[in-house]
Design a protein around this motif. Sequence first.
Motif, PDB file in Angstrom:
ATOM      1  N   LYS A 212       0.884  -1.151   0.189  1.00 35.32           N
ATOM      2  CA  LYS A 212       0.186   0.137   0.048  1.00 35.32           C
ATOM      3  C   LYS A 212       0.748   1.062  -0.048  1.00 35.32           C
ATOM      4  O   LYS A 212       1.783   1.401   0.840  1.00 35.32           O
ATOM      5  CB  LYS A 212      -0.905  -0.163   1.142  1.00 35.32           C
ATOM      6  N   GLY A 213       0.395   2.185  -1.087  1.00 34.93           N
ATOM      7  CA  GLY A 213       1.425   3.312  -1.260  1.00 34.93           C
ATOM      8  C   GLY A 213       2.768   3.104  -1.758  1.00 34.93           C
ATOM      9  O   GLY A 213       3.674   4.233  -1.945  1.00 34.93           O
ATOM     10  N   VAL A 214       3.199   1.981  -2.180  1.00 32.96           N
ATOM     11  CA  VAL A 214       4.471   1.866  -2.772  1.00 32.96           C
ATOM     12  C   VAL A 214       4.427   2.282  -4.114  1.00 32.96           C
ATOM     13  O   VAL A 214       3.591   1.721  -4.745  1.00 32.96           O
ATOM     14  CB  VAL A 214       4.916   0.301  -2.617  1.00 32.96           C
ATOM     15  N   HIS A 215       5.466   3.000  -4.319  1.00 30.34           N
ATOM     16  CA  HIS A 215       5.669   3.218  -5.771  1.00 30.34           C
ATOM     17  C   HIS A 215       6.174   2.151  -6.823  1.00 30.34           C
ATOM     18  O   HIS A 215       6.985   1.723  -6.371  1.00 30.34           O
ATOM     19  CB  HIS A 215       6.463   4.681  -5.999  1.00 30.34           C
ATOM     20  N   CYS A 216       5.428   2.190  -7.968  1.00 34.33           N
ATOM     21  CA  CYS A 216       6.133   1.383  -9.000  1.00 34.33           C
ATOM     22  C   CYS A 216       6.422   2.110 -10.169  1.00 34.33           C
ATOM     23  O   CYS A 216       5.176   2.871 -10.958  1.00 34.33           O
ATOM     24  CB  CYS A 216       5.255  -0.015  -9.368  1.00 34.33           C
ATOM     25  N   ALA A 217       7.781   2.286 -10.897  1.00 35.17           N
ATOM     26  CA  ALA A 217       7.718   2.866 -12.088  1.00 35.17           C
ATOM     27  C   ALA A 217       7.319   2.315 -13.401  1.00 35.17           C
ATOM     28  O   ALA A 217       7.117   3.223 -14.446  1.00 35.17           O
ATOM     29  CB  ALA A 217       9.414   3.205 -12.075  1.00 35.17           C
ATOM     30  N   TRP A 218       6.871   1.207 -13.261  1.00 30.78           N
ATOM     31  CA  TRP A 218       6.220   0.634 -14.485  1.00 30.78           C
ATOM     32  C   TRP A 218       4.734   0.335 -14.549  1.00 30.78           C
ATOM     33  O   TRP A 218       4.357  -0.002 -13.568  1.00 30.78           O
ATOM     34  CB  TRP A 218       6.948  -0.794 -15.031  1.00 30.78           C
ATOM     35  N   SER A 219       4.073   0.410 -15.869  1.00 27.80           N
ATOM     36  CA  SER A 219       2.824   0.182 -15.785  1.00 27.80           C
ATOM     37  C   SER A 219       2.382  -1.277 -16.410  1.00 27.80           C
ATOM     38  O   SER A 219       1.419  -1.492 -16.410  1.00 27.80           O
ATOM     39  CB  SER A 219       1.945   1.377 -16.646  1.00 27.80           C
ATOM     40  N   ASP A 220       3.518  -1.682 -16.930  1.00 24.43           N
ATOM     41  CA  ASP A 220       3.393  -3.036 -17.776  1.00 24.43           C
ATOM     42  C   ASP A 220       4.515  -3.797 -17.512  1.00 24.43           C
ATOM     43  O   ASP A 220       5.744  -3.280 -17.649  1.00 24.43           O
ATOM     44  CB  ASP A 220       2.725  -2.853 -19.227  1.00 24.43           C
ATOM     45  N   PRO A 221       4.505  -5.023 -17.361  1.00 21.92           N
ATOM     46  CA  PRO A 221       5.734  -5.862 -17.263  1.00 21.92           C
ATOM     47  C   PRO A 221       6.749  -6.079 -18.502  1.00 21.92           C
ATOM     48  O   PRO A 221       7.796  -6.305 -18.103  1.00 21.92           O
ATOM     49  CB  PRO A 221       5.292  -7.154 -17.043  1.00 21.92           C
TER      50      PRO A 221
END
Length: 269
Positions: free
Chosen positions: A77-86
Amino acid sequence: MAKDKKMGRPYKLHPSEITKWIEKYGENTYLPRAILCVQSLIEEGIIEEEHSMAGYLLFKSIESRIHSCRYEQGVYKGVHCAWSDPVSGARDIIKYRPEMWQGWIEQTRIFLENDQQQKYRPTIDRRNTDPNIGYRLDNIQLLSFRENTQRAVNKPVYAFEMGNNQSNVTPTFRRYDSITDAKKDLGLPKLENDTGVFTSTQDGRKFLIQSETTTSGQESVETDSTESKQKKEYVGYIPIGQVEIDGQLYTINQPFTFEQMQITLKKQD
């Protein structure tokens, strides 16, 4: 006038390709969209065909993190991920983090040489756990599943004792402050949590060991990389009704089979 033909949807991945993959890597390690990603990376000359499984596992690991961060599942929860697709994530790591990709290839080799045992599978982890930094190219590292598990060795685990017959269908459980405490109390030389498979004690009792985050439903047991050497099919029972015979009330149980299990404890409102 000719009748219209009902055309089916074209295959994104032909069944014969899936069959070839299963023959090479086994029934429990295939996902069509991951195989498609691998095929495109090979066709573009980004990876070699001999590294197909490494690309496949990289796709799956990135997809899992994207999904967990996007839907804010438990600890993500609240963790950023730089990618929207693998697919873009896999491309970035292979092209811009070549040392990590080479390590990923080597860990995949170890994984395959050890019958795809879960503990050897490569995984993506964060160096800095600040949720605002999250999963981005300069903050990720390669860890084996076992190394990831060992990082949580001093965190609480639950041991669920599983019933062996229809009359004992509800598991009992105990919380331990660490997996080390669980090993000592249960008398087991080796113990891993969150594998989804049972561990048997010398006196024949069966236990399912889970971390606190998995038991609370914040994380999930991996379901596609069971330790194949120890792979078994278990039988469980679901009560579906009751019947009275000669004044005695009996519970009717429906048997089912499974290879892995996850137990989630829910708080009552």
